[in-house]
Write a protein that holds these residues in place. Structure first.
Motif, mmCIF file in Angstrom:
data_model
loop_
_atom_site.group_PDB
_atom_site.id
_atom_site.type_symbol
_atom_site.label_atom_id
_atom_site.label_comp_id
_atom_site.label_asym_id
_atom_site.label_seq_id
_atom_site.Cartn_x
_atom_site.Cartn_y
_atom_site.Cartn_z
ATOM 1 N N SER A 62 -5.942 18.332 30.326
ATOM 2 C CA SER A 62 -6.037 16.952 29.846
ATOM 3 C C SER A 62 -5.724 16.804 28.359
ATOM 4 O O SER A 62 -5.396 15.704 27.902
ATOM 5 N N VAL A 63 -5.827 17.897 27.603
ATOM 6 C CA VAL A 63 -5.609 17.799 26.156
ATOM 7 C C VAL A 63 -4.461 18.677 25.665
ATOM 8 O O VAL A 63 -4.115 18.635 24.476
ATOM 9 N N LYS A 64 -3.891 19.448 26.570
ATOM 10 C CA LYS A 64 -2.802 20.338 26.176
ATOM 11 C C LYS A 64 -1.677 19.533 25.542
ATOM 12 O O LYS A 64 -1.313 18.466 26.019
ATOM 13 N N ASP A 65 -1.130 20.029 24.482
ATOM 14 C CA ASP A 65 -0.039 19.403 23.720
ATOM 15 C C ASP A 65 -0.503 18.233 22.863
ATOM 16 O O ASP A 65 0.311 17.642 22.157
ATOM 17 N N ARG A 66 -1.791 17.886 22.923
ATOM 18 C CA ARG A 66 -2.320 16.826 22.055
ATOM 19 C C ARG A 66 -3.377 17.351 21.094
ATOM 20 O O ARG A 66 -3.463 16.886 19.963
ATOM 21 N N PHE A 67 -4.183 18.299 21.552
ATOM 22 C CA PHE A 67 -5.258 18.854 20.735
ATOM 23 C C PHE A 67 -4.880 20.272 20.303
ATOM 24 O O PHE A 67 -4.240 21.004 21.059
#
Length: 122
Positions: A62-67
């Motif tokens: 859900s957060v890969k590439d954003r966090f």
């Protein structure tokens, strides 16, 4: 081990926020640290984990590439840079320290921080 968090706050969707967590005490008793967001009525679920000894990170889909989770050189402070935030990211974010296996899976959370609120508005 004592965990102290800072950062978080409120931002509009698409914005960025950063969280910090500093560990003190017998940090040799843990091999991983990470972030667990929690919304009312739901359990805490990890979204990012790091091994302070190696700096190797793991992320939930859900957060890969954003966090991005990272650590200071002293390995006792970890950061969570949160970009492209979405309203669904709104939660109380808890820093955790404990024991993990070699694949980033938590076997036990031994210590929790006090939590930092992240609010993302549409």
């Amino acid at each position: 081990v004592h965990l102290v968090e800072s950062g978080g706050g409120s931002v509009q969707a698409g914005g960025s926020l950063k969280l910090l967590c500093t560990a003190s005490g017998d940090t040799y008793m843990v091999n991983c640290m990470g972030w667990f967001p929690q919304v009312p009525g739901k359990e805490r679920e990890e979204v990012a984990t790091i091994y302070p000894g190696t700096g190797v990170p793991y992320y939930a889909d859900s957060v890969k590439d954003r966090f991005t989770i990272s650590q200071d050189n002293n390995e006792n402070t970890i950061h969570l840079q949160m970009n492209s935030l979405e309203p669904e990211d709104t939660a109380m974010y808890y820093c955790a320290a404990g024991l993990c296996d070699d694949a980033g899976v938590w076997s036990v959370v031994k210590y929790w921080g006090q939590g930092a609120q992240v609010t993302v508005s549409p």
